[in-house]
Design a protein around this motif. Structure first.
Motif, PDB file in Angstrom:
ATOM      1  N   GLU A  57      42.598  46.470  24.532  1.00 57.35           N
ATOM      2  CA  GLU A  57      43.742  47.131  23.893  1.00 57.35           C
ATOM      3  C   GLU A  57      43.393  47.473  22.435  1.00 57.35           C
ATOM      4  OE1 GLU A  57      46.606  48.009  25.393  1.00 57.35           O
ATOM      5  OE2 GLU A  57      47.725  48.615  23.622  1.00 57.35           O
ATOM      6  N   ASP A  83      42.983  51.138  20.625  1.00 58.76           N
ATOM      7  CA  ASP A  83      43.785  51.408  19.439  1.00 58.76           C
ATOM      8  C   ASP A  83      42.905  51.918  18.301  1.00 58.76           C
ATOM      9  OD1 ASP A  83      46.523  51.268  18.935  1.00 58.76           O
ATOM     10  OD2 ASP A  83      46.178  49.671  17.464  1.00 58.76           O
ATOM     11  N   ARG A  87      48.398  50.827  25.121  1.00 61.27           N
ATOM     12  CA  ARG A  87      47.199  51.668  25.282  1.00 61.27           C
ATOM     13  C   ARG A  87      46.637  51.548  26.697  1.00 61.27           C
ATOM     14  NH1 ARG A  87      46.954  55.275  21.170  1.00 61.27           N
ATOM     15  NH2 ARG A  87      47.316  54.249  19.180  1.00 61.27           N
ATOM     16  N   ARG A  90      46.665  54.571  29.416  1.00 63.44           N
ATOM     17  CA  ARG A  90      45.381  55.013  29.977  1.00 63.44           C
ATOM     18  C   ARG A  90      45.430  55.013  31.507  1.00 63.44           C
ATOM     19  NH1 ARG A  90      39.834  51.763  28.929  1.00 63.44           N
ATOM     20  NH2 ARG A  90      40.846  50.255  30.308  1.00 63.44           N
TER      21      ARG A  90
END
Ligand code: PRT
Ligand code: ZN
Length: 304
Positions: free
Chosen positions: A84, A88, A138, A142
């Motif tokens: 994550e 980011d 995230r 995704r």
């Protein structure tokens, strides 16, 4: 966040979770590697007594950043938090200078999409356009992008599992270990989007030779501990005629040692290291194949 001072040249600096699901296992691993630390809880930074490593105790979310920015040489963190953070940073145009040194045998969990029990679900397309609460926006975005689906992702930092009941979201994407939290909140997992374990990461910069040497030693010890965790030492008596079958049954054992048995030349004693778990079923099969006096012993450390 601790001050961004670089680690010393002759001692590794390792970031660990201060308090949480990875703390006990991380310290236990170091302990099994023979690294001694005193009173881990009170201080932010502790020096190991008998190994050139200093431990920095922080929140798990800070660990990838501390390692990638070179404030710590090493860190133990869940792959979920690592990935994550990496996503980011990439979104902010930053690089991700880290290397995964070892995947560890603890902290296992999965990031899963879950819906209220009463919500019908047959395919992922049923989630398209829904509001999904998560602490991992995230990874969640995704996943939906890769599937070519749209989702409205709502970021929550905690108590994600109660979001549907509060009317904040239609579904969630949260970490699951045993599944009991989902069950208690009348949710059911419908898709795993990421599998995670704790991992040892290193800052991807050249290490001073003294520290490189210490890291090699640490990695060798971690390998020894992890190899030994599943491995068993097995001893049994076997009729010589049954040896091919008995050897076949031993899980992950190479080249067992065979010793004569005093007073009985139809049998031998067999000793072997099994690299995989030895289950009761295996022992029963060994017995049926003619083995007797079967002993299975734990192995504390191993070096191949
Ligand atoms: O304070 P700090 O920020 O350091 O800790 P934290 O509260 O953010 O993290 P923590 O200690 O809860 O978890 C640290 C890491 O442990 C996670 O990032 C994962 O890599 C790993 N891990 C393993 C888990 C779980 N299992 C787990 N079950 N992290 C969280 N959970 C939570 C989950 O969020 C859910 O609330 O446990 C609940 C589900 O558990 P089950 O067993 O009911 O399915
Ligand atoms: Zn955290």
């Amino acid at each position: 966040m601790p001050p961004a001072t670089p680690p010393p040249k002759d001692r590794l600096r390792l970031a660990l979770q201060k308090s949480g699901r990875l703390s006990v296992d991380s310290l236990d691993l170091l302990n099994r590697c023979g690294i001694k630390v005193k009173a881990p809880k009170e201080k932010l930074l502790l020096h190991a007594e008998n190994f050139p490593v200093d431990l920095l105790f922080v929140r798990d979310d800070d660990i990838p950043q501390l390692v990638m920015d070179g404030v710590c040489d090493l860190g133990i963190v869940g792959e979920n938090v690592l990935e994550e953070t990496a996503l980011d940073r990439a979104a902010d145009g930053e690089t991700n200078p880290y290397v995964v040194e070892r995947r560890l045998d603890f902290g296992g969990c999965r990031l899963a999409l879950a819906v209220p029990e009463e919500r019908p679900f047959t395919t992922l397309a049923d989630l398209a356009g829904l509001r999904i609460a998560t602490s991992y926006p995230r990874l969640t975005k995704r996943f939906f992008q890769e599937k070519g689906l749209k989702a409205d992702v709502v970021t929550l930092t905690g108590s994600v599992e109660i979001a549907p009941r509060l009317g904040l979201a239609d579904a969630i994407c949260d970490l699951v270990a045993t599944g009991s939290t989902l069950e208690a909140n009348r949710l059911r997992a419908v898709e795993t989007i990421f599998k995670s374990k704790a991992t040892l990461i290193r800052c991807d910069r050249d290490l001073d030779p003294v520290k490189r040497h210490a890291l090699d030693l640490l990695l060798r010890r971690i390998d020894g501990v992890q190899l030994a965790a599943e491995a068993k030492y097995i001893m049994l008596h076997a009729p010589k005629a049954a040896l091919p079958e008995i050897k076949r049954l031993l899980p992950g054992a190479e080249n067992p040692t065979l010793l004569p048995l005093a007073g009985d030349d139809t049998k031998v004693a067999l000793h072997a290291v099994c690299q995989e778990a030895v289950f009761w079923e295996t022992m029963e099969s060994l017995k049926r194949a003619g083995a007797s006096s079967i002993l299975v012993l734990p192995i504390e450390k191993m070096m191949l």
